[in-house]
Design a protein around this motif. Sequence first.
Motif, PDB file in Angstrom:
ATOM      1  N   LEU A 171       0.818  -1.207   0.000  1.00 31.01           N
ATOM      2  CA  LEU A 171       0.000   0.000   0.000  1.00 31.01           C
ATOM      3  C   LEU A 171       0.856   1.263   0.000  1.00 31.01           C
ATOM      4  N   LEU A 183      -9.283  -0.951  -2.340  1.00 26.19           N
ATOM      5  CA  LEU A 183      -8.026  -1.427  -2.916  1.00 26.19           C
ATOM      6  C   LEU A 183      -7.957  -1.079  -4.397  1.00 26.19           C
ATOM      7  N   VAL A 202      -3.059   0.758  -4.015  1.00 27.06           N
ATOM      8  CA  VAL A 202      -2.248  -0.458  -4.108  1.00 27.06           C
ATOM      9  C   VAL A 202      -1.116  -0.249  -5.108  1.00 27.06           C
TER      10      VAL A 202
END
Length: 337
Positions: free
Chosen positions: A48, A64, A69
């Motif tokens: 991350l 996400l 990400v």
Amino acid sequence: MSSHGILSDLQLADLVDQGVVIPQEPLADGQVQPASLDLRLGRTAYRLRASFLPGAGRTIQSRLTSDLVMHTIDLEKGAVLETGCVYLVQLLEGLKLPADMTAAMNPKSSTGRIDVFTRVITDGGEAFDQAPAGYEGPLFAEVSPRTFSILARTGDRLGQVRFRRGGHHPTQEQTVSVDLEGFDNGVVGYRARRHSGLVDLAGIGAHPRERFWEPVTAPDGQLVLDPDEFYILASRESVTIPLNEAAEMAPIAPEIGEFRAHYAGFFDPGFGVSEAGGKGSRAVLEVRGRDVPFILEHGQPIARLVHEPMLEAPAIAYGQVASNYQAQGLKLSKFFR
């Protein structure tokens, strides 16, 4: 039997059959502890850009995105999680809590002692390490190695979960102070060596202590904590957790501000109990200096140990089967020899 408190090992073992714990794979040997369930890393880690909480009404998966990400990592073959990076891993355990049960999470002792910062988030979560009553959904672990990079695999256990009925009802609080008078040869603790090698989470007792740690002494009962350095110290007091209680380490005074303890601290029933081989057990303290050098003195209060009742005593107390930290004094993580 109490009407409120922490579920025991026998009750934990039934949670899968009851559909409260939903594992992607059958529970492994040793995963059920006297008052907690170990949580296992899943198959994929997400690197991350930053930590986050999903917030009310939002799922973790929906967050996400490519903005957050940086890349994905396959943990089934094993992968290195590097210091200074933030990773998110779905756990092999999900939850479907009844309306009268909550869950609380914490790093395992071995995790805190290698300075791996980890905490659990849930769908809709507005706080870390908590699943509210009635929660149904996955669990994800945020993992951020601080001092040592780690080699991690699917199934590794960095955290644990406790289940509680009837709210949080502490029975007592015990102040924990630091021992700076010395154990063997005047050593009072260990300071982590920067830029050390890799810690393999499968390597129990496989890492030479001297490559990762340097012993520290405290002349005149004082130790200067250097900013952003990580230390393993021990409590001055012996700690005993009776079979009808569990305990958790908590900050004593957050406003002190010049150091903090990592508080990888679930203490199981039977810890330090003489009949379970724990006479004289100390609490190990994971301490990090903060912004300026700070003098820590022998006997200085450093944490609180918060006790609360068990719903029932465990079938097997801590220390009655193989345990790494029963009867411990000043002790590093199980990964070091």
